[in-house]
Scaffold this active site. Sequence first.
Site, mmCIF file in Angstrom:
data_model
loop_
_atom_site.group_PDB
_atom_site.id
_atom_site.type_symbol
_atom_site.label_atom_id
_atom_site.label_comp_id
_atom_site.label_asym_id
_atom_site.label_seq_id
_atom_site.Cartn_x
_atom_site.Cartn_y
_atom_site.Cartn_z
ATOM 1 N N GLN A 176 -48.488 -16.849 21.560
ATOM 2 C CA GLN A 176 -47.435 -16.528 22.520
ATOM 3 C C GLN A 176 -46.315 -17.511 22.272
ATOM 4 O O GLN A 176 -46.356 -18.658 22.701
ATOM 5 C CB GLN A 176 -47.935 -16.614 23.962
ATOM 6 C CG GLN A 176 -46.849 -16.447 25.020
ATOM 7 C CD GLN A 176 -46.048 -15.169 24.868
ATOM 8 O OE1 GLN A 176 -46.601 -14.137 24.501
ATOM 9 N NE2 GLN A 176 -44.756 -15.228 25.139
ATOM 10 N N SER A 177 -45.280 -17.082 21.552
ATOM 11 C CA SER A 177 -44.249 -17.999 21.076
ATOM 12 C C SER A 177 -43.094 -18.191 22.051
ATOM 13 O O SER A 177 -42.432 -19.230 22.024
ATOM 14 C CB SER A 177 -43.700 -17.498 19.734
ATOM 15 O OG SER A 177 -44.679 -17.559 18.725
ATOM 16 N N GLN A 178 -42.802 -17.207 22.878
ATOM 17 C CA GLN A 178 -41.685 -17.329 23.814
ATOM 18 C C GLN A 178 -42.082 -18.247 24.969
ATOM 19 O O GLN A 178 -43.240 -18.195 25.405
ATOM 20 C CB GLN A 178 -41.309 -15.944 24.346
ATOM 21 C CG GLN A 178 -39.953 -15.899 25.012
ATOM 22 C CD GLN A 178 -39.601 -14.504 25.510
ATOM 23 O OE1 GLN A 178 -40.455 -13.774 25.981
ATOM 24 N NE2 GLN A 178 -38.354 -14.125 25.406
ATOM 25 N N PRO A 303 -51.429 -14.421 29.117
ATOM 26 C CA PRO A 303 -50.786 -14.930 30.332
ATOM 27 C C PRO A 303 -49.655 -14.079 30.876
ATOM 28 O O PRO A 303 -49.166 -14.345 31.974
ATOM 29 C CB PRO A 303 -50.264 -16.308 29.889
ATOM 30 C CG PRO A 303 -50.027 -16.164 28.427
ATOM 31 C CD PRO A 303 -51.116 -15.244 27.935
ATOM 32 N N GLY A 305 -47.553 -9.976 31.162
ATOM 33 C CA GLY A 305 -47.776 -8.544 31.154
ATOM 34 C C GLY A 305 -47.653 -7.989 29.749
ATOM 35 O O GLY A 305 -48.477 -7.199 29.294
ATOM 36 N N GLU A 308 -42.715 -8.650 23.597
ATOM 37 C CA GLU A 308 -42.047 -7.658 22.767
ATOM 38 C C GLU A 308 -42.017 -7.993 21.298
ATOM 39 O O GLU A 308 -41.026 -7.694 20.615
ATOM 40 C CB GLU A 308 -40.622 -7.466 23.280
ATOM 41 C CG GLU A 308 -39.710 -8.682 23.157
ATOM 42 C CD GLU A 308 -39.732 -9.609 24.347
ATOM 43 O OE1 GLU A 308 -38.799 -10.418 24.481
ATOM 44 O OE2 GLU A 308 -40.685 -9.529 25.157
ATOM 45 N N HIS A 332 -40.701 -1.152 29.088
ATOM 46 C CA HIS A 332 -39.959 -2.414 29.037
ATOM 47 C C HIS A 332 -40.044 -3.054 27.662
ATOM 48 O O HIS A 332 -39.021 -3.424 27.071
ATOM 49 C CB HIS A 332 -40.497 -3.373 30.099
ATOM 50 C CG HIS A 332 -39.721 -4.646 30.205
ATOM 51 N ND1 HIS A 332 -38.735 -4.848 31.134
ATOM 52 C CD2 HIS A 332 -39.768 -5.779 29.475
ATOM 53 C CE1 HIS A 332 -38.196 -6.040 30.975
ATOM 54 N NE2 HIS A 332 -38.825 -6.644 29.970
ATOM 55 N N GLU A 333 -41.257 -3.195 27.153
ATOM 56 C CA GLU A 333 -41.413 -3.860 25.851
ATOM 57 C C GLU A 333 -40.740 -3.048 24.741
ATOM 58 O O GLU A 333 -40.152 -3.604 23.816
ATOM 59 C CB GLU A 333 -42.890 -4.073 25.542
ATOM 60 C CG GLU A 333 -43.659 -4.862 26.585
ATOM 61 C CD GLU A 333 -42.997 -6.165 26.973
ATOM 62 O OE1 GLU A 333 -42.274 -6.770 26.142
ATOM 63 O OE2 GLU A 333 -43.175 -6.594 28.120
ATOM 64 N N HIS A 336 -37.030 -3.602 24.613
ATOM 65 C CA HIS A 336 -36.638 -4.837 23.931
ATOM 66 C C HIS A 336 -36.295 -4.590 22.459
ATOM 67 O O HIS A 336 -35.634 -5.434 21.837
ATOM 68 C CB HIS A 336 -37.767 -5.862 24.012
ATOM 69 C CG HIS A 336 -37.680 -6.774 25.199
ATOM 70 N ND1 HIS A 336 -36.604 -7.596 25.428
ATOM 71 C CD2 HIS A 336 -38.552 -6.998 26.217
ATOM 72 C CE1 HIS A 336 -36.814 -8.292 26.534
ATOM 73 N NE2 HIS A 336 -37.977 -7.949 27.028
ATOM 74 N N GLU A 355 -33.480 -9.883 29.219
ATOM 75 C CA GLU A 355 -34.351 -9.297 30.232
ATOM 76 C C GLU A 355 -33.631 -8.384 31.215
ATOM 77 O O GLU A 355 -34.184 -7.376 31.653
ATOM 78 C CB GLU A 355 -35.090 -10.409 30.987
ATOM 79 C CG GLU A 355 -35.967 -11.282 30.103
ATOM 80 C CD GLU A 355 -37.065 -10.508 29.371
ATOM 81 O OE1 GLU A 355 -37.279 -9.314 29.682
ATOM 82 O OE2 GLU A 355 -37.713 -11.095 28.491
ATOM 83 N N ASP A 411 -39.177 -22.293 30.309
ATOM 84 C CA ASP A 411 -40.182 -21.435 30.922
ATOM 85 C C ASP A 411 -40.061 -21.401 32.439
ATOM 86 O O ASP A 411 -40.782 -20.666 33.102
ATOM 87 C CB ASP A 411 -41.587 -21.919 30.553
ATOM 88 C CG ASP A 411 -42.018 -21.477 29.168
ATOM 89 O OD1 ASP A 411 -41.455 -20.492 28.667
ATOM 90 O OD2 ASP A 411 -42.905 -22.118 28.585
ATOM 91 N N TYR A 419 -34.249 -10.814 35.260
ATOM 92 C CA TYR A 419 -34.687 -9.419 35.162
ATOM 93 C C TYR A 419 -33.944 -8.531 36.164
ATOM 94 O O TYR A 419 -33.249 -7.599 35.787
ATOM 95 C CB TYR A 419 -36.190 -9.307 35.439
ATOM 96 C CG TYR A 419 -37.087 -9.885 34.394
ATOM 97 C CD1 TYR A 419 -37.667 -9.084 33.414
ATOM 98 C CD2 TYR A 419 -37.393 -11.245 34.374
ATOM 99 C CE1 TYR A 419 -38.518 -9.617 32.455
ATOM 100 C CE2 TYR A 419 -38.225 -11.790 33.425
ATOM 101 C CZ TYR A 419 -38.789 -10.982 32.463
ATOM 102 O OH TYR A 419 -39.616 -11.516 31.512
ATOM 103 N N ARG A 594 -50.788 -14.785 34.497
ATOM 104 C CA ARG A 594 -50.281 -15.683 35.539
ATOM 105 C C ARG A 594 -49.698 -14.949 36.728
ATOM 106 O O ARG A 594 -49.936 -15.317 37.885
ATOM 107 C CB ARG A 594 -49.202 -16.611 34.959
ATOM 108 C CG ARG A 594 -49.689 -17.617 33.974
ATOM 109 C CD ARG A 594 -48.557 -18.555 33.592
ATOM 110 N NE ARG A 594 -47.323 -17.832 33.358
ATOM 111 C CZ ARG A 594 -46.130 -18.419 33.273
ATOM 112 N NH1 ARG A 594 -46.034 -19.714 33.429
ATOM 113 N NH2 ARG A 594 -45.043 -17.702 33.032
ATOM 114 N N LYS A 595 -48.916 -13.953 36.457
ATOM 115 C CA LYS A 595 -48.246 -13.230 37.528
ATOM 116 C C LYS A 595 -49.236 -12.653 38.525
ATOM 117 O O LYS A 595 -48.964 -12.589 39.728
ATOM 118 C CB LYS A 595 -47.378 -12.144 36.915
ATOM 119 C CG LYS A 595 -46.657 -11.258 37.921
ATOM 120 C CD LYS A 595 -47.267 -9.902 37.951
ATOM 121 C CE LYS A 595 -46.482 -9.009 38.916
ATOM 122 N NZ LYS A 595 -46.965 -7.639 38.882
#
Length: 645
Positions: A176-178, A303, A305, A308, A332-333, A336, A355, A411, A419, A594-595
Amino acid sequence: MRYSMLTLCLAAALAAGCSRDAAPPAGTAAKDTAAVTTADQKTTATVDEYSFAQPDKVRIDDLALELKVDFDNRQLGGSATYTLEWLDKNATQLVLDTRDLTIEKVVGERSDGKWEDLKFALADKDKVLGSKLTIEAPQRNPRIRVTYHTSPDASGLQWLTPEMTQGKKTPFMFSQSQQIHARSWVPLQDTPQVRFTYTAHVTAPQDAMVLMSADNDPKAARDGDYTFKMPQKIPSYLLAIAAGDLVFQPISGRAGVWAEPGMVKKAADEFADTDKMMQTAERLYGPYRWERYDILVLPPSFPYGGMENPRLTFATPTVIVGDKSLVSLVAHELAHSWSGNLVTFSTPKDSWLNEGFTSYVENRIVEDLYGKEAADMEKVISRNELAAEYKELDPKLQVLALRPGTLADPDGQSSSTVYTKGAWFLQFLEERYGREAFDPFLKEYFNHFAFQSIPTTTFVEYAKKNLLEKYPGKATEAELDQWIYEPGVPDTAPKTVSPRFNAVDAARKAWLDSGTLPAKDATSKWSTQEWVHFIDGMPETLKPEQLAALDAAFHFTGTPNGEIAQRWYPLAVRSGYTQANAAAAEFIARVGRRKLIMPTYAELVKTPEGLKLAEDTFAKARAGYHPITTQSVEETIAKAKQPKS
C-alpha cells in the site's frame, strides 16, 4: 486511494491514500483559526513538503526492479535501477526518499557502459518522511542502481501467514504505497511530481502468484518467476505488488478479478458490471488508456476500501455483500483511471484534484448504471458525514487547496474535504454550466493534462479560461475562490434530496416516537444505503432495551455488512448495549479496514471497561492488521490512556 462515497471515513480514526478511507486528521478541534489569505494560497510554489527529492534537478524517467519475495524473513530484496533525466547542468547528486530500507550498494553506469561504485549517505530517520538517501554522482550517470532490502516492518507492506488468509495454505503479501509508503519498499523520488515507466523481474516461491500494477497476464503460469512492464508513466504512490494464492476469473475481454480460489467467483459475480462502468466512463470522459482493468480482492486486513493501482485495483472483500449495493467502490477506483492516475495532483496538499474529481465521476457512473436515486443516496450519506466532521474539524483543513505546513503527515487529511467537498464543488459547476457544457469541459481537461501532475492553481487557470470566460455570467472567480480556498461549504452548494431517505426518516421517527418498528414488507426492500441512513439518524445514544428491540427485529449484531456494522457497534457501545460486545470485538478483530473498525475502537476506549476490551481485542488481532491500521489503533488507545488534564 479507495473509496466510494460509502467508504469515506468517520471522524474516529487518527493518523495513518488513495485514497480513500483516508484517516481524519489527528487533533481535529478548531484551535488555530488564523487564516492564510487567498492570495497567499494561490501563489504558493509547487513544492512537495513530504519528499526529500529534488525533481527540478534530476528526475527518474524509468525504473527497473529486480526483486525477490522472501516470506520467511518478511522482506523484499534486490535492486532498483533508475534511468535519469538530469535537468540542472550543475546537479551532481541524486536524492531519494527511503524509509527503513537497508542500502547495500550503489553503482552508476559510466559513459563506456561499465558500472562503478558511487558514494552515498543515508540520513537519520525522520518520523514521517523516513531517511534521505543522497547519492554522489559527479559524472551525472545516465543510470544508477541501488541494491537494498526492506524491513520486516515496512509501512507499505503487509505479510500474512497462511492462517491469516482465506485458504489457510499459502502466505500472502501486498503493498500500500499511498500516500508516501512506496519509499518503504523501493528507494524512490516518492512524490507525485515525478512520473516514470517501470519494468520488474520478481522471483517468489512457486506456490505464490505475483501481481503488480502493470501488465499482468491472466494466463501467466505460476512458476515463481515473473516479469512486468508498465509503459505508461505513473507516480510512485501507484507502484504496487502482491503475492499469494491467487487465481483469475474474467468479467469481460478487458476486465477480470484476481482473488484467492474460495473468493474469486463470488467477487466476479459481485463486480459483474465492471465493463459497463468502463463503457459509461469512456462515453463521458474519453478512452480508457490503461488497456486492462482488473481487480485484486485482498484479505480482510487491507486497511482501505480500495486502491486505484493502474490496471490492478486493490479492493477490500468487505464490499462483497451479495447484492452489489457497495460496488460504487469499483466505480470510484475505476474513475481514478481518469482523475488521479491520468491527471494527478502534484503534491498531497492538492489531493482533492484526485479524490474530489474521482468522487464526482464515480457518482456519475452510479447514476448512469443504477439510477439517480442511488446516486443521490450516496451524496446524502457523504454530505451528512461531512457535516458531522466539520463540527470539530480545524477550519484550516476544510479548504480544498491546503496551505503548506498545515499537515504534519499527508495521511492525516480530512477525507470529507478532499472527497466530498471536492465532488460537491464539481456538482456546483455542473449545475451552473449544465452537463451539455460541463461534461465536454471535464473530458477535455482529462485529455489536456493526461499523464501530467498539476497543482490546484493550474486547474483554476484552466477552469477560468474554459468555463468562466467561455460561458460568462454563470459563475464568478469569487465563487471559485470560496470553494477552493475558504473553509466550510458555501451557501451556493447545490442541495440533494432523496425521497427514499425521506421514507426512512419517517420510519425512524415513528419508532422513536411510539416504539412502532418499520413494517417488514418495507424494510425487506431497503438497500444498504437505507439501513446506513436509518442508523446514522439515530440519537447519540439509545436505551439498551431500544437497541435490543432493533436487534431482535433486524439482527444488526453479527451483520456481515461492514457498512452497517461500523455504525451499529459504536451506537451499541455508547448506549451501554453490552450484548453486542462480543460480536463487536469479533468484527474489529476479523476486519483490518480502518474505516470500518476505528469508530468502534474510538467508542470503546472512552470507558475503563471498553478500553480493556479494546486492548484485549487489539492484542489478538494485531498480527493480522496492516501497519497503517496498527498505527491508528495504537494511537487511539495511547491517547485514551493519557492522564486527563
